[in-house]
Scaffold this active site. Structure first.
Site, PDB file in Angstrom:
ATOM      1  N   LYS A   1       0.654  -1.019  -0.437  1.00  0.00           N
ATOM      2  CA  LYS A   1       0.144  -0.026   0.011  1.00  0.00           C
ATOM      3  C   LYS A   1       0.855   1.380   0.482  1.00  0.00           C
ATOM      4  O   LYS A   1       2.160   1.113   0.525  1.00  0.00           O
ATOM      5  CB  LYS A   1      -1.243  -0.365   1.575  1.00  0.00           C
ATOM      6  CG  LYS A   1      -1.801   1.334   1.680  1.00  0.00           C
ATOM      7  CD  LYS A   1      -2.774   0.629   2.623  1.00  0.00           C
ATOM      8  CE  LYS A   1      -3.894   1.460   2.548  1.00  0.00           C
ATOM      9  NZ  LYS A   1      -4.250   1.169   3.940  1.00  0.00           N
TER      10      LYS A   1
ATOM     11  N   SER B   1      -9.839   1.313   3.051  1.00  0.00           N
ATOM     12  CA  SER B   1      -8.662   1.507   2.121  1.00  0.00           C
ATOM     13  C   SER B   1      -7.466   0.988   2.051  1.00  0.00           C
ATOM     14  O   SER B   1      -7.332   0.883   1.002  1.00  0.00           O
ATOM     15  CB  SER B   1      -7.881   2.870   3.201  1.00  0.00           C
ATOM     16  OG  SER B   1      -6.864   2.912   4.484  1.00  0.00           O
TER      17      SER B   1
ATOM     18  N   SER C   1      -9.431  -1.311   7.578  1.00  0.00           N
ATOM     19  CA  SER C   1      -8.832  -1.246   6.444  1.00  0.00           C
ATOM     20  C   SER C   1      -8.029  -2.160   5.782  1.00  0.00           C
ATOM     21  O   SER C   1      -8.152  -2.454   4.029  1.00  0.00           O
ATOM     22  CB  SER C   1      -7.482   0.336   5.914  1.00  0.00           C
ATOM     23  OG  SER C   1      -8.356   1.477   6.588  1.00  0.00           O
TER      24      SER C   1
HETATM   25  N1  GLN Z   1     -12.681   3.685   7.343  1.00  0.00           N
HETATM   26  C1  GLN Z   1     -11.864   3.697   9.309  1.00  0.00           C
HETATM   27  C2  GLN Z   1     -11.106   5.394   8.640  1.00  0.00           C
HETATM   28  O1  GLN Z   1     -11.429   6.033   7.526  1.00  0.00           O
HETATM   29  C3  GLN Z   1     -10.645   2.884   8.692  1.00  0.00           C
HETATM   30  C4  GLN Z   1      -9.607   3.801   8.210  1.00  0.00           C
HETATM   31  C5  GLN Z   1      -8.580   2.407   8.103  1.00  0.00           C
HETATM   32  O2  GLN Z   1      -8.407   1.410   8.358  1.00  0.00           O
HETATM   33  N2  GLN Z   1      -7.063   2.782   7.489  1.00  0.00           N
HETATM   34  O3  GLN Z   1     -10.479   5.665   9.321  1.00  0.00           O
END
Ligand code: GLN
Length: 491
Positions: free
Chosen positions: A79, A159, A183
């Protein structure tokens, strides 16, 4: 070669060992696959040059010696919020669009030491804030499942959507994501791959560009449970450069073979709070079916309660924004990253750089976080959220007196269509999307998402297993048992 790209790491290594093909052949097949799946937009940067060099080194190792590392010659992806020396690391943001780190994230360093070949850096929501991979300056990543055309597609989840699609489409054998609130598991669930969020502190965060330091953990996406264990073995363990890593020596995981796997006597909890209002009936049915299958296989399955679950999302959201506000302060246009063309005053330079460099989601979180952290609000919001976080973590500690693992859905539904998903704000989407996943981050416990079957509309449905801290061997063994029983990849 198509089949080789869908096999697991052990088989790929066997074929390399038997000289059926070389690591460079394997890499080229993966790169061809990247080209074929370009329309899905999984990658931000391809590292073809570096990959060719690494695979050439692996060619020699396979030629000359039998002394090989676990991942020698195996193509992987990372990532784009992990620092890679000499390779752009953008966090899918304008502010870091041209940022090239001078050092490697520990995770990447360890993967290289294990012989893995990095094919590219994958797409994400800007700074990993999101659950769709729809908020990237490089455009959204598209799910390969249910893909009709670049207008009509399902989201990949996020994400770490780029990493999930890269693995699902066979461009690599495993990919690294990050997991702050789900994510890694959310896109794994939507893309039909395995997604592991390790225990907080088991894997180094050094070089993972921070979102929420107290919850961030590098995650692992693979097609097979065995492969997740192999990648975890490569990256886990104390890092002297990350004081939040656990000092206890890491013991490599060896999962039992499919034949030796058993769930006899395993105490599995079904938390009633996860059967929430918005849960899709097909997901609920799948959850019930797998619980029944495990019971029939000898496990002791019972309902349990995690009473503070309903407060989890709000509490997560407050803590997230507070930590974001402080983490994002470093991007001021002075030291690194984008700098606005503004020289009237330092303050104006900061403000223009940050308003142009960040998207609306990031700006909103910074503003809200700073509001919660104001002297007059600190007690009311930040400190209060910390207390509730403790209650949520305690729910898990209490439940371990009764059961060894928990079985829940990973996401409330299958992957939404892009055009429906973007109707709601990032905040509203996160409240829905992270419902089942973020409690594990609040408690620092490990969790794994595992694909079960396809829905009536042909999209993956997945379930999540959670366990106490450092129970990775147990939750992965159960995941492998389920994987073996449902044979998702054959469907
Ligand atoms: N959807 C969550 C957020 O935006 C999780 C993000 C993540 O795990 N990086 O905070």
């Amino acid at each position: 070669m198509e089949k080789v790209l869908q096999t697991n790491i052990r088989n790929a290594r066997k074929l390399l060992h038997n000289k059926v093909f070389t690591p460079t052949d394997l890499l080229n097949a993966c790169l061809d696959r990247v080209k074929e799946t370009q329309h899905l937009n999984a990658f931000i940067t391809l590292t073809t040059k570096e990959a060719l060099l690494a695979s050439t080194q692996s060619n020699e190792i396979y030629q000359k010696s039998n002394d090989r590392n676990e991942l020698d010659g195996i193509p992987i992806a990372i990532k784009d919020n992990f620092c890679t020396a000499g390779i752009k690391t953008t966090c899918a943001s304008k502010i870091l669009e041209n940022f090239t780190p001078t050092y490697n994230a520990t995770v990447y360093k360890r993967l290289c030491e294990a012989g893995a070949v990095l094919i590219g850096k994958t797409n994400l929501d800007q700074f990993a804030m999101g659950s769709g991979t729809v908020d990237s300056i490089y455009g959204s990543t598209k799910n390969s499942w249910g893909f009709k055309n670049t207008e009509d597609f399902c989201i990949a989840g996020g994400s770490s959507g780029g990493s999930a699609v890269a693995v699902a489409t066979g461009t690599c054998y495993g990919a690294i994501g990050s997991d702050t609130g789900g994510s890694t598991r959310n896109p794994a669930s939507y893309c039909g791959v395995v997604g592991l969020k390790p225990t907080y502190g088991l894997v180094s965060r050094l070089g993972l560009i921070p979102l929420v330091n107290s919850m961030d953990v590098p995650g692992i996406l693979t097609r097979y449970v065995d492969d997740a264990a192999i990648l975890l073995n490569a990256i886990a363990g104390h890092d002297p450069d990350d004081s939040t890593t656990l000092t206890k020596p890491y013991k490599s995981i060896r999962l039992p073979s499919a034949k030796q796997l058993s769930v006899k006597g395993l105490k599995i909890g079904i938390p009633v709070e996860y059967a929430c209002e918005n849960l899709d009936p097909e997901v609920l049915e799948t959850w019930n079916d797998i619980a029944a299958m495990l019971e029939n296989s000898g496990a002791a399955v019972k309902q349990v309660s995690l009473p503070h679950t309903e407060f989890s999302i709000v509490c997560y959201s407050i803590l997230n924004q507070c930590e974001v506000a402080s983490n994002m302060a470093r991007y001021d246009g002075i030291e690194f990253g984008y700098r606005a063309d503004e020289n009237e005053s330092t303050e104006k330079l900061y403000s223009k750089t940050r308003s142009v460099g960040f998207n609306e989601v990031v700006r909103n979180r910074i503003l809200t976080g700073n509001y919660f952290l104001l002297t007059r609000n600190y007690e009311k919001y930040f400190n209060q959220a910390l207390k509730v976080r403790r209650l949520i973590a305690d729910d898990f500690y209490n439940v371990w007196e009764d059961v060894q693992v928990l079985l829940t859905p990973t996401t409330l539904s299958t992957a939404p269509k892009y055009k429906d998903f973007v109707q709601k704000t990032n905040r509203d989407q996160c409240a829905m999307q992270d419902f089942c996943t973020q409690p594990a981050n609040m408690a620092g416990i490990p969790a794994v998402s595992i694909p079960i079957k396809l829905s009536k509309t042909g999209l993956p449905i997945s379930l999540q297993i959670m366990g106490r801290k450092l129970s990775e061997p147990m939750i992965l063994a159960l995941a492998k048992f389920i994987e073996n029983a449902v044979q998702f990849r054959k469907q």
